[in-house]
Structures are given as C-alpha cells and as structure tokens.
Enzyme design. Sequence first.
Site, PDB file in Angstrom:
ATOM      1  N   HIS A 128      51.282  11.004  51.826  1.00  0.00           N
ATOM      2  CA  HIS A 128      50.043   9.609  51.197  1.00  0.00           C
ATOM      3  C   HIS A 128      50.335  10.285  49.494  1.00  0.00           C
ATOM      4  O   HIS A 128      50.387  11.202  49.168  1.00  0.00           O
ATOM      5  CB  HIS A 128      48.166   9.500  51.702  1.00  0.00           C
ATOM      6  CG  HIS A 128      48.000   8.896  50.668  1.00  0.00           C
ATOM      7  ND1 HIS A 128      47.729   8.772  49.683  1.00  0.00           N
ATOM      8  CD2 HIS A 128      47.662   7.626  50.859  1.00  0.00           C
ATOM      9  CE1 HIS A 128      46.941   7.644  49.149  1.00  0.00           C
ATOM     10  NE2 HIS A 128      46.870   6.705  49.651  1.00  0.00           N
ATOM     11  N   GLU A 172      53.793   2.403  49.131  1.00  0.00           N
ATOM     12  CA  GLU A 172      53.175   1.920  48.400  1.00  0.00           C
ATOM     13  C   GLU A 172      53.394   2.517  46.489  1.00  0.00           C
ATOM     14  O   GLU A 172      53.246   3.645  46.590  1.00  0.00           O
ATOM     15  CB  GLU A 172      51.506   3.403  48.728  1.00  0.00           C
ATOM     16  CG  GLU A 172      51.055   2.416  49.754  1.00  0.00           C
ATOM     17  CD  GLU A 172      49.339   3.424  50.372  1.00  0.00           C
ATOM     18  OE1 GLU A 172      48.898   2.868  50.380  1.00  0.00           O
ATOM     19  OE2 GLU A 172      49.940   4.515  49.932  1.00  0.00           O
TER      20      GLU A 172
HETATM   21  O1  G3P Z   1      46.618   4.539  51.082  1.00  0.00           O
HETATM   22  C1  G3P Z   1      45.532   3.265  50.431  1.00  0.00           C
HETATM   23  C2  G3P Z   1      46.024   2.959  49.127  1.00  0.00           C
HETATM   24  O2  G3P Z   1      46.311   4.631  48.203  1.00  0.00           O
HETATM   25  C3  G3P Z   1      46.107   1.883  48.414  1.00  0.00           C
HETATM   26  O3  G3P Z   1      45.133   2.522  47.439  1.00  0.00           O
HETATM   27  O4  G3P Z   1      42.593   1.265  46.415  1.00  0.00           O
HETATM   28  O5  G3P Z   1      45.192   0.394  45.468  1.00  0.00           O
HETATM   29  O6  G3P Z   1      44.125  -0.353  47.877  1.00  0.00           O
HETATM   30  P1  G3P Z   1      44.191   0.711  46.588  1.00  0.00           P
END
Ligand code: G3P
Length: 222
Positions: free
Chosen positions: A93, A141
């Site tokens: 992560h 992400e």
């Molecule tokens: O693991 C999920 C994450 O890093 C995304 O976070 O708060 O942007 O949905 P968020």
Amino acid sequence: MVSPFILVNLKTYKEGMGSNAHRIAAAAETVARESGAVIGIAPAFTELHPMSHHYAIPVFAQHIDAITPGAHTGHILPEAVRSAGARGTLINHSERRLTLADIGACVEAARRLHLESVVCTNNDATSAAAAALKPDYVAIEPPELIGSGVSVSKADPGIIERSVNAVRAVNPDVKVLTGAGIQSGECVRIAVDLGTCGVLLASSVVKAENPEAVLRDLVSLI
Ligand code: G3P
C-alpha cells in the site's frame, strides 16, 4: 454490469477502530446482502479475528511480511493473518511501501497460504511490474489523490485505462482495482467501465457519519 468488488480499507483511522469497525462491517454485510455486490474490509491487524468471525464479508489484512514462523519480533506473519480468518491481504500500500523483491516474496507467501493478494501500485509502469508477479489483483492508486476527496475516476481516468492495458499486456488473469478518492456510485461505475473489477477505498466510508449510506451509494449504479 458485473457486480464490482468494493474493498474498504479502515487504515488506522480512529473512526475504523473497535466498535466503529463493527459498525462499518455490519453495514458492509447488510449492503452486500441487499445489493449482491461483494464488499470487503481491511481492518487493523488487531481486528482481523473479530471481523472475520462476526461478519460474512471478505476480510483482508493491510500488509504482511514475507517471513516464516520463527524469531521475527514485531513482524506480521502471513500464517497468523490466515489463521485469524483473513481471506486476503493488501501488499505494498502507498502508506506501507515495499521493495520489488519484498512484493514478490509477499505475493508468493500469500499464494502458498491461499490468501488473495492485492498489490497496490502508483502508476502504469509499477502496475505492469506488479502484474508480472501474478497477484490476484493490482490496485492502481495515484498517491496524490489518496485521502484527497478528489476521485481518481473523475480526475485521472487515463491512469486507470493505462494501468488496465499495462496489466492485460503482462498477464490478463490479473484483475485490476481502482483507488483514491472513490466516494460514489458514479466513481465505481466509471472505474468499472474503464475495465477494472472494483474499487479500493477508505476515507469516504470510514470517516462518514453514516457509512451505510455511502456504501449504498457506492453500489447504486451496479
Ligand atoms: O487503500 C485505499 C486508499 O489508499 C484510498 O484512500 O481515502 O482516498 O479512499 P481514500
């Protein structure tokens, strides 16, 4: 649309600890049952066992260390995560980055223990590298959008598309999740239309006054 996989990472938010974790898991179970979507949670390590045993939803660890049982004080043993009832684990992560060698070792450990692996990546090049390790999922992400309240689906759909293509070119069996700023059914819909099989998200659900209402919205367009 095929039912997407919605994985809610509780991170170390106080709103995701203890009774709050139970509240979110119960909401996930209800909304999943009513909608047919698959909704999982990734709670703190200390909550893996209660979450796995009280709720009929997939529970994921937030991290594992590629170690075997023995003298490794302070590490997260993949076998312990498995026996606590986890279905799978996040790996690499953005808030718990690993070297490529460690990511490979963690994916191997997960495979050996029949834990589903979700390798998080930050761009299409790392998505391709992660896909070569044959995890079950790659979760793209963009770090700058994590926790921002700005959805990657709307702000940077190109990175999702490029990651899907990069992963497919390396290994079409690896599924792709989209994460960062995901907050609505529309975000989920765009992510799925771009070729991913679901979303990895945190703050919009965990920090919500009414997590169940946000979960209902997330599955509203499936
Ligand atoms: O693991 C999920 C994450 O890093 C995304 O976070 O708060 O942007 O949905 P968020």
